[in-house]
Design a protein around this motif. Structure first.
Motif, PDB file in Angstrom:
ATOM      1  N   TYR A   1     -18.329  17.493  17.701  1.00 39.23           N
ATOM      2  CA  TYR A   1     -18.582  18.893  18.008  1.00 39.23           C
ATOM      3  C   TYR A   1     -20.071  19.219  18.185  1.00 39.23           C
ATOM      4  CZ  TYR A   1     -13.652  19.852  17.300  1.00 39.23           C
ATOM      5  OH  TYR A   1     -12.284  19.874  17.433  1.00 39.23           O
ATOM      6  N   PRO A   2     -20.995  18.689  17.361  1.00 36.49           N
ATOM      7  CA  PRO A   2     -22.411  18.926  17.643  1.00 36.49           C
ATOM      8  C   PRO A   2     -22.859  18.345  18.989  1.00 36.49           C
ATOM      9  CG  PRO A   2     -22.151  18.289  15.348  1.00 36.49           C
ATOM     10  CD  PRO A   2     -20.815  18.081  16.009  1.00 36.49           C
ATOM     11  N   VAL A   3     -22.360  17.150  19.327  1.00 36.27           N
ATOM     12  CA  VAL A   3     -22.706  16.540  20.614  1.00 36.27           C
ATOM     13  C   VAL A   3     -22.189  17.414  21.758  1.00 36.27           C
ATOM     14  CG1 VAL A   3     -22.255  14.580  22.148  1.00 36.27           C
ATOM     15  CG2 VAL A   3     -22.834  14.178  19.748  1.00 36.27           C
ATOM     16  N   LEU A   4     -20.976  17.929  21.601  1.00 37.61           N
ATOM     17  CA  LEU A   4     -20.396  18.808  22.613  1.00 37.61           C
ATOM     18  C   LEU A   4     -21.252  20.055  22.814  1.00 37.61           C
ATOM     19  CD1 LEU A   4     -17.737  18.421  24.220  1.00 37.61           C
ATOM     20  CD2 LEU A   4     -16.684  20.061  22.646  1.00 37.61           C
ATOM     21  N   ALA A   5     -21.736  20.618  21.702  1.00 34.59           N
ATOM     22  CA  ALA A   5     -22.570  21.819  21.781  1.00 34.59           C
ATOM     23  C   ALA A   5     -23.923  21.507  22.415  1.00 34.59           C
ATOM     24  CB  ALA A   5     -22.767  22.411  20.385  1.00 34.59           C
ATOM     25  N   VAL A   6     -24.517  20.392  22.040  1.00 35.22           N
ATOM     26  CA  VAL A   6     -25.830  20.017  22.571  1.00 35.22           C
ATOM     27  C   VAL A   6     -25.763  19.791  24.074  1.00 35.22           C
ATOM     28  CG1 VAL A   6     -27.559  18.165  22.566  1.00 35.22           C
ATOM     29  CG2 VAL A   6     -26.717  19.075  20.405  1.00 35.22           C
ATOM     30  N   ILE A   7     -24.660  19.258  24.562  1.00 35.77           N
ATOM     31  CA  ILE A   7     -24.503  19.020  25.999  1.00 35.77           C
ATOM     32  C   ILE A   7     -24.032  20.271  26.725  1.00 35.77           C
ATOM     33  CG2 ILE A   7     -23.196  17.727  27.740  1.00 35.77           C
ATOM     34  CD1 ILE A   7     -23.075  15.393  25.776  1.00 35.77           C
ATOM     35  N   GLY A   8     -23.038  20.941  26.161  1.00 30.02           N
ATOM     36  CA  GLY A   8     -22.386  22.039  26.853  1.00 30.02           C
ATOM     37  C   GLY A   8     -23.226  23.285  27.014  1.00 30.02           C
ATOM     38  N   VAL A   9     -23.990  23.653  25.996  1.00 34.23           N
ATOM     39  CA  VAL A   9     -24.784  24.888  26.068  1.00 34.23           C
ATOM     40  C   VAL A   9     -25.851  24.812  27.158  1.00 34.23           C
ATOM     41  CG1 VAL A   9     -26.397  26.377  24.829  1.00 34.23           C
ATOM     42  CG2 VAL A   9     -24.306  25.621  23.709  1.00 34.23           C
ATOM     43  N   PRO A  10     -26.745  23.817  27.145  1.00 34.53           N
ATOM     44  CA  PRO A  10     -27.759  23.772  28.217  1.00 34.53           C
ATOM     45  C   PRO A  10     -27.164  23.518  29.597  1.00 34.53           C
ATOM     46  CG  PRO A  10     -27.892  21.811  26.837  1.00 34.53           C
ATOM     47  CD  PRO A  10     -26.961  22.744  26.154  1.00 34.53           C
ATOM     48  N   ALA A  11     -26.058  22.757  29.671  1.00 36.37           N
ATOM     49  CA  ALA A  11     -25.446  22.475  30.969  1.00 36.37           C
ATOM     50  C   ALA A  11     -24.922  23.755  31.609  1.00 36.37           C
ATOM     51  CB  ALA A  11     -24.314  21.466  30.802  1.00 36.37           C
TER      52      ALA A  11
ATOM     53  N   SER B   1     -14.827  22.769  28.786  1.00 32.13           N
ATOM     54  CA  SER B   1     -15.805  23.848  28.929  1.00 32.13           C
ATOM     55  C   SER B   1     -17.225  23.336  29.154  1.00 32.13           C
ATOM     56  CB  SER B   1     -15.791  24.744  27.672  1.00 32.13           C
ATOM     57  OG  SER B   1     -14.560  25.426  27.577  1.00 32.13           O
ATOM     58  N   CYS B   2     -17.447  22.039  28.981  1.00 29.64           N
ATOM     59  CA  CYS B   2     -18.797  21.527  29.242  1.00 29.64           C
ATOM     60  C   CYS B   2     -18.805  20.476  30.346  1.00 29.64           C
ATOM     61  CB  CYS B   2     -19.424  20.961  27.962  1.00 29.64           C
ATOM     62  SG  CYS B   2     -18.805  19.377  27.431  1.00 29.64           S
ATOM     63  N   ILE B   3     -17.655  20.208  30.950  1.00 26.58           N
ATOM     64  CA  ILE B   3     -17.606  19.176  31.980  1.00 26.58           C
ATOM     65  C   ILE B   3     -17.810  19.739  33.380  1.00 26.58           C
ATOM     66  CG2 ILE B   3     -15.140  19.160  32.578  1.00 26.58           C
ATOM     67  CD1 ILE B   3     -15.257  16.090  32.263  1.00 26.58           C
ATOM     68  N   ASN B   4     -17.524  21.055  33.571  1.00 24.99           N
ATOM     69  CA  ASN B   4     -17.675  21.652  34.898  1.00 24.99           C
ATOM     70  C   ASN B   4     -19.091  21.538  35.470  1.00 24.99           C
ATOM     71  OD1 ASN B   4     -15.012  22.309  35.238  1.00 24.99           O
ATOM     72  ND2 ASN B   4     -15.238  24.453  34.661  1.00 24.99           N
ATOM     73  N   PRO B   5     -20.155  21.762  34.665  1.00 27.57           N
ATOM     74  CA  PRO B   5     -21.504  21.591  35.233  1.00 27.57           C
ATOM     75  C   PRO B   5     -21.740  20.210  35.835  1.00 27.57           C
ATOM     76  CG  PRO B   5     -21.634  22.731  33.135  1.00 27.57           C
ATOM     77  CD  PRO B   5     -20.212  22.288  33.289  1.00 27.57           C
ATOM     78  N   PHE B   6     -21.133  19.177  35.243  1.00 33.16           N
ATOM     79  CA  PHE B   6     -21.286  17.828  35.767  1.00 33.16           C
ATOM     80  C   PHE B   6     -20.480  17.658  37.060  1.00 33.16           C
ATOM     81  CE2 PHE B   6     -22.120  17.679  31.245  1.00 33.16           C
ATOM     82  CZ  PHE B   6     -23.318  16.989  31.204  1.00 33.16           C
TER      83      PHE B   6
END
Length: 326
Positions: free
Chosen positions: A14-24, A291-296
């Motif tokens: 979950y921390p890794v997801l937040a670190v990637i997803g928020v800035p992305a 929720s964090c994969i769309n930017p990629f």
């Protein structure tokens, strides 16, 4: 009552997801707010709205729920009124994110398959109206969840934690509401996205065959088709976004069906079997990942977006080098 998952996997995931997803997602919002990156303004509206709701999903679900529950148990977020409001917001953001994906899929279906309707429907004004309606209805629908919770403890006149009232499981009205909520999310979005994509694929295949025959008859040979090349990026973006939604929401969809059929509680509680917990939490993990994969996906399918992203990353580096040289 939702008990935050314990274990090293969850504490890292979950921390890794937040670190990637928020800035992305912030990068998507910032870039497309300034420039369309080759996308129509209509598509840009939907993409930005999906990025905003995805960002809210990560903040409310991943950071304030999972991470806070793992690393800061018993914080002020566990006070019953705050906890109840938080849970309602959680489901509002998830609901909005899913239905905006449906709205984007339908918009692209109209643009590709319904040329007459496209002129009136695929506009900035319609996109803004649809986005506002989807978010408003999702918020209204999930606002009732605020009233299904009661405190687990009352310490010093302060209610702590959220447990579902027994009335929720015995009342016919609440049962009807829960059935409506389950059907409207994720069942209907899942089915609609599949349905519109099947129709879109069928139309594209038929149109490609007809277009190749016409060009072969007029030119006598196969040549590059500028019109098809122009539409290709939009089609790839559509299938990538909707495909990832279907893939990553599949387990969550199965979990909801399992909860309804087996009639087990919605939230991970201590007396649920280990297999049920794994199914439930795995579904949430994949759902939050969507929720964090769309930017990629945007970066992988849109060259103009990649260029803007590179400029954004290189700018502070160039500024630092310039200052250092001085």
């Amino acid at each position: 009552m939702h008990v935050p998952p314990k274990g090293l996997v969850f504490a890292i995931y979950y921390p890794v997801l937040a670190v990637i997803g928020v800035p992305a997602n912030l990068a998507v919002i910032g870039i497309l707010y300034r420039r369309s990156c080759g996308l129509s303004r209509c598509i840009a509206y939907y993409v930005v709205s999906m990025a905003v709701t995805d960002l809210l999903v990560i903040i409310t679900n991943v950071i304030l729920s999972r991470i806070a529950g793992i690393y800061f148990p018993g914080s002020f977020l566990s006070i019953t009124p705050i906890c109840s409001l938080h849970n309602a917001i959680i489901y509002a953001t998830i609901d909005s994110s899913a239905w905006l994906t449906v709205a984007f899929t339908f918009d692209r279906f109209v643009a590709i398959c319904c040329q007459k309707l496209k002129i009136k429907y695929c506009t900035e004004k319609t996109a803004a109206w649809v986005i506002g309606t989807v978010c408003t209805l999702s918020s209204l629908k999930t606002s009732f969840l605020y009233f299904i919770f009661e405190p687990l403890y009352i310490i010093g006149n302060i209610p702590w934690f959220c447990v579902i009232k027994q009335l929720f499981y015995t009342s016919a009205a609440w049962d009807a509401y829960d059935l409506f909520r389950t059907i409207s999310m994720p069942c209907i979005p899942f089915i609609l996205i599949l349905f519109f994509n099947v129709l879109t694929v069928r139309h594209i295949l038929a149109a490609n065959r007809a277009r190749r025959r016409l060009r072969a008859q007029s030119n006598g040979e196969n040549q590059s088709d500028p019109e098809m090349e122009k539409r290709r990026k939009s089609i790839v973006l559509l299938f990538a976004i909707s495909g990832s939604f279907i893939l990553l929401y599949s387990l969550f969809f199965v979990t909801i069906l399992y909860v309804r059929i087996a009639k087990v509680p919605y939230f991970s509680v201590p007396d649920i079997s280990e297999s049920s917990f794994i199914l439930e939490e795995s579904g949430y993990m994949l759902q939050f990942l969507s929720s964090c994969i769309n930017p990629f996906i945007y970066a992988g399918t849109q060259s103009n977006f990649r260029a803007e992203l590179k400029n954004g990353v290189n700018y502070p580096l160039r500024l630092f080098v310039k200052l250092f040289n001085i």
